[in-house]
Design an enzyme around this catalytic site. Structure first.
Site, PDB file in Angstrom:
ATOM      1  N   ALA A  81       7.986 -34.224  -3.236  1.00 26.78           N
ATOM      2  CA  ALA A  81       7.854 -35.593  -3.736  1.00 26.78           C
ATOM      3  C   ALA A  81       7.891 -35.601  -5.259  1.00 26.78           C
ATOM      4  CB  ALA A  81       6.559 -36.215  -3.208  1.00 26.78           C
ATOM      5  N   GLU A 111       0.890 -29.372 -12.373  1.00 28.70           N
ATOM      6  CA  GLU A 111       0.608 -28.626 -11.142  1.00 28.70           C
ATOM      7  C   GLU A 111      -0.668 -27.825 -11.366  1.00 28.70           C
ATOM      8  OE1 GLU A 111       1.749 -28.120  -7.910  1.00 28.70           O
ATOM      9  OE2 GLU A 111      -0.003 -26.796  -7.945  1.00 28.70           O
ATOM     10  N   ASN A 146       3.046 -26.960  -0.605  1.00 29.70           N
ATOM     11  CA  ASN A 146       3.509 -26.748   0.764  1.00 29.70           C
ATOM     12  C   ASN A 146       5.022 -26.689   0.815  1.00 29.70           C
ATOM     13  OD1 ASN A 146       0.938 -26.876   1.701  1.00 29.70           O
ATOM     14  ND2 ASN A 146       1.193 -28.753   2.886  1.00 29.70           N
ATOM     15  N   GLY A 171      12.206 -25.180   5.489  1.00 30.94           N
ATOM     16  CA  GLY A 171      13.540 -25.539   4.998  1.00 30.94           C
ATOM     17  C   GLY A 171      14.317 -26.451   5.919  1.00 30.94           C
ATOM     18  N   ARG A 205       4.907 -32.368  18.740  1.00 35.43           N
ATOM     19  CA  ARG A 205       3.885 -31.420  18.321  1.00 35.43           C
ATOM     20  C   ARG A 205       2.505 -31.708  18.869  1.00 35.43           C
ATOM     21  NH1 ARG A 205       5.650 -30.646  12.063  1.00 35.43           N
ATOM     22  NH2 ARG A 205       7.320 -29.205  12.582  1.00 35.43           N
ATOM     23  N   GLU A 250       3.191 -36.232   1.204  1.00 30.73           N
ATOM     24  CA  GLU A 250       2.155 -36.115   2.232  1.00 30.73           C
ATOM     25  C   GLU A 250       0.879 -36.879   1.867  1.00 30.73           C
ATOM     26  OE1 GLU A 250       1.925 -32.087   3.694  1.00 30.73           O
ATOM     27  OE2 GLU A 250       0.116 -32.569   4.832  1.00 30.73           O
TER      28      GLU A 250
HETATM   29  C1  LIG Z   1       4.308 -23.806   6.143  1.00 27.00           C
HETATM   30  C2  LIG Z   1       4.880 -25.181   6.238  1.00 27.00           C
HETATM   31  C3  LIG Z   1       6.138 -25.388   6.792  1.00 27.00           C
HETATM   32  C4  LIG Z   1       6.675 -26.662   6.851  1.00 27.00           C
HETATM   33  N1  LIG Z   1       7.944 -26.828   7.325  1.00 27.00           N
HETATM   34  C5  LIG Z   1       8.502 -28.050   7.276  1.00 27.00           C
HETATM   35  C6  LIG Z   1       9.873 -28.230   7.589  1.00 27.00           C
HETATM   36  O1  LIG Z   1      10.595 -27.271   7.867  1.00 27.00           O
HETATM   37  N2  LIG Z   1      10.390 -29.496   7.522  1.00 27.00           N
HETATM   38  C7  LIG Z   1       9.633 -30.592   7.153  1.00 27.00           C
HETATM   39  O2  LIG Z   1      10.143 -31.688   7.095  1.00 27.00           O
HETATM   40  N3  LIG Z   1       8.323 -30.415   6.836  1.00 27.00           N
HETATM   41  C8  LIG Z   1       7.745 -29.191   6.872  1.00 27.00           C
HETATM   42  N4  LIG Z   1       6.452 -29.030   6.476  1.00 27.00           N
HETATM   43  C9  LIG Z   1       5.743 -30.178   5.892  1.00 27.00           C
HETATM   44  C10 LIG Z   1       6.196 -30.398   4.463  1.00 27.00           C
HETATM   45  O3  LIG Z   1       6.603 -29.196   3.874  1.00 27.00           O
HETATM   46  C11 LIG Z   1       5.092 -30.993   3.606  1.00 27.00           C
HETATM   47  O4  LIG Z   1       4.604 -32.129   4.214  1.00 27.00           O
HETATM   48  C12 LIG Z   1       5.661 -31.327   2.236  1.00 27.00           C
HETATM   49  O5  LIG Z   1       6.075 -30.130   1.604  1.00 27.00           O
HETATM   50  C13 LIG Z   1       4.675 -32.057   1.355  1.00 27.00           C
HETATM   51  O6  LIG Z   1       5.296 -32.256   0.102  1.00 27.00           O
HETATM   52  P1  LIG Z   1       4.512 -32.947  -1.053  1.00 27.00           P
HETATM   53  O7  LIG Z   1       5.426 -32.995  -2.219  1.00 27.00           O
HETATM   54  O8  LIG Z   1       3.913 -34.198  -0.587  1.00 27.00           O
HETATM   55  O9  LIG Z   1       3.278 -31.956  -1.307  1.00 27.00           O
HETATM   56  P2  LIG Z   1       3.264 -30.411  -1.692  1.00 27.00           P
HETATM   57  O10 LIG Z   1       4.574 -29.767  -1.542  1.00 27.00           O
HETATM   58  O11 LIG Z   1       2.112 -29.791  -0.985  1.00 27.00           O
HETATM   59  O12 LIG Z   1       2.979 -30.465  -3.239  1.00 27.00           O
HETATM   60  C14 LIG Z   1       1.769 -30.947  -3.747  1.00 27.00           C
HETATM   61  C15 LIG Z   1       1.426 -30.169  -4.986  1.00 27.00           C
HETATM   62  O13 LIG Z   1       0.373 -30.826  -5.665  1.00 27.00           O
HETATM   63  C16 LIG Z   1      -0.507 -29.855  -6.155  1.00 27.00           C
HETATM   64  N5  LIG Z   1      -1.817 -30.451  -6.397  1.00 27.00           N
HETATM   65  C17 LIG Z   1      -2.779 -30.747  -5.500  1.00 27.00           C
HETATM   66  N6  LIG Z   1      -3.859 -31.248  -6.117  1.00 27.00           N
HETATM   67  C18 LIG Z   1      -3.555 -31.258  -7.436  1.00 27.00           C
HETATM   68  C19 LIG Z   1      -4.277 -31.630  -8.587  1.00 27.00           C
HETATM   69  N7  LIG Z   1      -5.530 -32.060  -8.513  1.00 27.00           N
HETATM   70  N8  LIG Z   1      -3.684 -31.516  -9.796  1.00 27.00           N
HETATM   71  C20 LIG Z   1      -2.413 -31.041  -9.899  1.00 27.00           C
HETATM   72  N9  LIG Z   1      -1.693 -30.648  -8.837  1.00 27.00           N
HETATM   73  C21 LIG Z   1      -2.262 -30.762  -7.617  1.00 27.00           C
HETATM   74  C22 LIG Z   1      -0.532 -28.807  -5.086  1.00 27.00           C
HETATM   75  O14 LIG Z   1      -1.001 -27.572  -5.587  1.00 27.00           O
HETATM   76  C23 LIG Z   1       0.930 -28.764  -4.666  1.00 27.00           C
HETATM   77  O15 LIG Z   1       1.658 -27.821  -5.408  1.00 27.00           O
HETATM   78  C24 LIG Z   1       5.907 -27.754   6.409  1.00 27.00           C
HETATM   79  C25 LIG Z   1       4.642 -27.559   5.867  1.00 27.00           C
HETATM   80  C26 LIG Z   1       4.120 -26.291   5.778  1.00 27.00           C
HETATM   81  C27 LIG Z   1       2.762 -26.096   5.191  1.00 27.00           C
END
Ligand SMILES: Cc1cc2nc3c(=O)[nH]c(=O)nc-3n(C[C@H](O)[C@H](O)[C@H](O)COP(=O)(O)OP(=O)(O)OC[C@H]3O[C@@H](n4cnc5c(N)ncnc54)[C@H](O)[C@@H]3O)c2cc1C
Lengths: 500, 116
Positions: free
Chosen positions: A48, A68, A76, A82, A327, A467
């Site tokens: 995101a 970060e 995540n 992927g 799931r 998320e």
């Molecule tokens: C192992 C795994 C496999 C997955 N496989 C799939 C898949 O194949 N396909 C699919 O669609 N989905 C998959 N998912 C789900 C999907 O990857 C996640 O829902 C998605 O990556 C979330 O993205 P995001 O950008 O919202 O958060 P994230 O990628 O989790 O990024 C959030 C970031 O914010 C940072 N953060 C948190 N709090 C703070 C703070 N206070 N200050 C600064 N930074 C902070 C965190 O450290 C993190 O780096 C998977 C999830 C996991 C865990």
């Protein structure tokens, strides 16, 4: 003495900074002493956050910052498998798969069990082709193969060649930096700075934060000219929080998430009066193995094998679920596999090696003791203490279902397993769910604006994507559907900020 | 007596500080200890060293080369991984005064012989 004196000097300096910070953070904007100012402020470096950074860069933003908290980027998203569901792509057409935005939305609505948001799902599905192209423009490379992630009426999960979200994150990070985006690790977001009427002016950040050392580094105030995007991901790693919401999710269940998934952004937005939505809908992954940490290798291996393999209860030697159902359906059934004392008694996924070996992760699961090879049904029964007769009968029955192309036992869609018979040797992996994804979070609209609980209206200058936002998927998210969701709303947040 | 007391206080003070912070020191860092804590603690003694601190002596590209793995394990180079490339900062996995814990091991049962 030299060292001691400079140490003292340092001590005084640190105390002075420490004393300033809390003073400068106040509800009244004119009191705030700003340490930094940026045009677009993004918190979190996952899908995101980075999609927003890239889009804001494309839209001509001159000063974008991504904070970060960890020492590493990607959250995540970089651990992710992927897989990304997009409907009606050139690759699907090439492979003869007929799909549409409508069908993708319908599948997700079904899995959401009445709680998913059709408006938000449609928004992200419609942006799918744009996101697919955007990732390709960043240099992400997709496999020539599309995956079935369960619960979908057609096969639509596109996967990058790395078979990991790292294949998205690294090219996107590089592209973001090429637009001049400042990417800062060890900067932990600690809260929003708002005016008395709730408008968001900026954020408090702990600079030089060290993971798990909550008072390390120093607090600074960062002003956001166009707005703040909270993209901090979910809270699967916060056991107290998730167990308060779902009592079944205590320590007995592990999780697949990155260390940073502690819900910081969500909790801070709640504190500012944002609308919580569906917080108790927390999803566990039914493909996880208890024999390694996190997502590991087992998850990818079982995902590949579920369509043509069987999951066996160790007490009965029989199947207990449709291995390709959604799931929640599978995880709920798996966690009910218990021994006589009620202790976890993980089910077994049994795959024929002749097919399993087509998945590149077979080497890994065997090498790292996440799965094991057996020469016969008897050998499996002996090793795992399964009742042999019903187990043998189950395998024979299964092979009849394969032949007939129909599963009278659980109604599994059999077209992905055509001609794949359960014959020796076998590869066996244990299955026990792990907390994986938080459907719930903070409510947003199709502009990625955060909604206030008290009046249902957007909180000025506050955006959320990924998320951390909730209500999109309802009770259960389909596999491969977070990636497009996180990226679509990241892109949307950037567009909103650049318009605002 | 007086100089003696001062010395003792100094020695004791030093001892306390070291015993609290310099536990588990790595033998191969002996010379760094000889040059003083500030050699690594570039952000003040009470703060963690910066991520660049280790790189005063260690070179990431060279480290990546040293821990290069072949064939099946090629992607498991902790200093040049698929997830983080060469960007994982040293202290995410290594600690001078704390136990080491490779971030890869959160999810994988990798076999890193020198790293348990
Ligand atoms: C192992 C795994 C496999 C997955 N496989 C799939 C898949 O194949 N396909 C699919 O669609 N989905 C998959 N998912 C789900 C999907 O990857 C996640 O829902 C998605 O990556 C979330 O993205 P995001 O950008 O919202 O958060 P994230 O990628 O989790 O990024 C959030 C970031 O914010 C940072 N953060 C948190 N709090 C703070 C703070 N206070 N200050 C600064 N930074 C902070 C965190 O450290 C993190 O780096 C998977 C999830 C996991 C865990």
């Amino acid at each position: 003495m030299q060292t001691r004196r400079s140490f003292l000097k340092f001590g005084v300096g640190a105390a002075a900074i420490g004393a300033l910070a809390p003073l400068s953070v106040s509800a009244n904007s004119s009191d705030v002493i700003w340490d930094e100012e940026h045009e677009v402020v993004i918190v979190g470096s996952g899908f995101a956050g980075l999609a927003a950074a890239v889009e804001a860069g494309k839209l001509g933003a001159k000063d974008i910052v991504v904070f970060e908290k960890l020492g590493v980027y990607g959250g995540n998203s970089t651990l992710n498998a992927g897989q990304a569901c997009f409907a009606d792509t050139d690759l699907q057409r090439k492979l003869g798969i007929k799909d549409s935005v409508d069908l993708m939305v319908q599948d997700q609505l079904a899995s959401g069990r009445g709680y998913a948001s059709e408006i938000l799902l449609r928004h992200s599905a419609e942006l799918g082709p744009y996101v697919y192209q955007l990732t390709k423009d960043c240099g992400c490379v997709y496999r020539d193969h599309i995956i079935n992630t369960g619960g979908t009426s057609v096969t639509r999960s596109h996967q990058v060649v790395e078979r990991s979200g790292a294949g998205f994150i690294r090219p996107m990070l590089k592209t973001a930096r090429s637009y001049g985006v400042k990417t800062k690790t060890r900067h932990k977001f600690e809260g929003l700075i708002t005016t008395e009427d709730g408008t968001v002016l900026g954020i408090k950040v702990r600079k030089n934060y060290q993971t798990d050392h909550e008072d390390s580094g120093t607090l600074i105030n960062v002003r956001a000219e166009k707005g703040v995007l909270i993209a901090t991901g979910g809270f699967a790693a916060n056991v107290a929080f998730r167990q308060a919401l779902d009592p079944t999710l205590g320590d007995e269940v592990g999780h697949t998430n990155a260390r940073g998934a502690t819900g910081d952004g969500l909790i801070a937005m709640l504190a500012e009066g944002a609308m919580p939505i569906h917080l108790s809908f927390i999803q566990s992954g039914p493909w996880a193995s208890p024999d390694e940490g996190g997502f590991g290798y087992g998850a990818g291996f079982s995902l590949y094998n579920f369509p043509h393999s069987i999951a066996i209860d160790r007490n009965t030697g029989e199947r207990f679920m449709n291995e390709t159902a959604d799931r929640k359906h599978r995880a709920d059934l798996e966690i009910q596999r218990r021994d006589k004392d009620g202790k976890p008694h993980p089910a077994l996924l049994i795959a024929p090696k002749h097919e399993a070996q087509k998945d590149p992760s077979m080497d890994n699961v065997l090498r790292y003791n996440v799965a094991w090879e057996f020469d016969s049904i008897e050998a499996i029964a002996k090793h795992f203490e399964l009742p042999l007769k019903p187990f043998q009968k189950q395998v024979d029955d299964w092979n009849k279902y394969v032949k007939a192309g129909e599963d009278p036992q659980f109604g599994k869609r059999m077209n992905m397993g055509t001609g794949i018979y359960m014959t020796a040797p076998f590869i066996v992996q244990r299955l026990w769910p792990k907390v994986h994804y938080c459907q719930g979070g903070i409510q947003i609209n199709t502009k990625a604006e955060v909604i206030a609980a008290k009046n249902g209206k957007p909180i000025p200058n506050l955006y959320a994507a990924g998320e951390v936002s909730g209500g999109v998927h309802g009770v259960s998210r389909l596999g491969g559907c977070s990636t497009p969701d996180c990226m679509a709303f990241g892109v949307t947040a950037a567009r909103s900020m650049m318009k605002a | 007596m007086k100089p003696m007391t001062t010395l003792l206080v100094l020695a004791l003070g030093g001892f306390i500080a070291l015993s609290a912070q310099a536990r588990d020191k790595r033998d191969y860092h002996e010379t760094v200890y000889d040059s003083g804590c500030k050699t690594c603690h570039d952000q003040g003694l009470k703060s963690f060293p910066s991520d660049e601190s280790c790189l005063q002596c260690h070179d990431m590209t060279k480290l990546a080369d040293q821990t290069k793995r072949e064939g099946h394990d090629a992607k498991q180079n902790p200093h040049d991984s698929m997830h983080y490339g060469q960007e994982a900062p040293c202290m995410e996995c290594h600690g001078e005064h704390t136990k080491k814990h490779a971030i890869c091991m959160d999810c994988h049962n990798f076999d890193y012989p020198k790293f348990n």
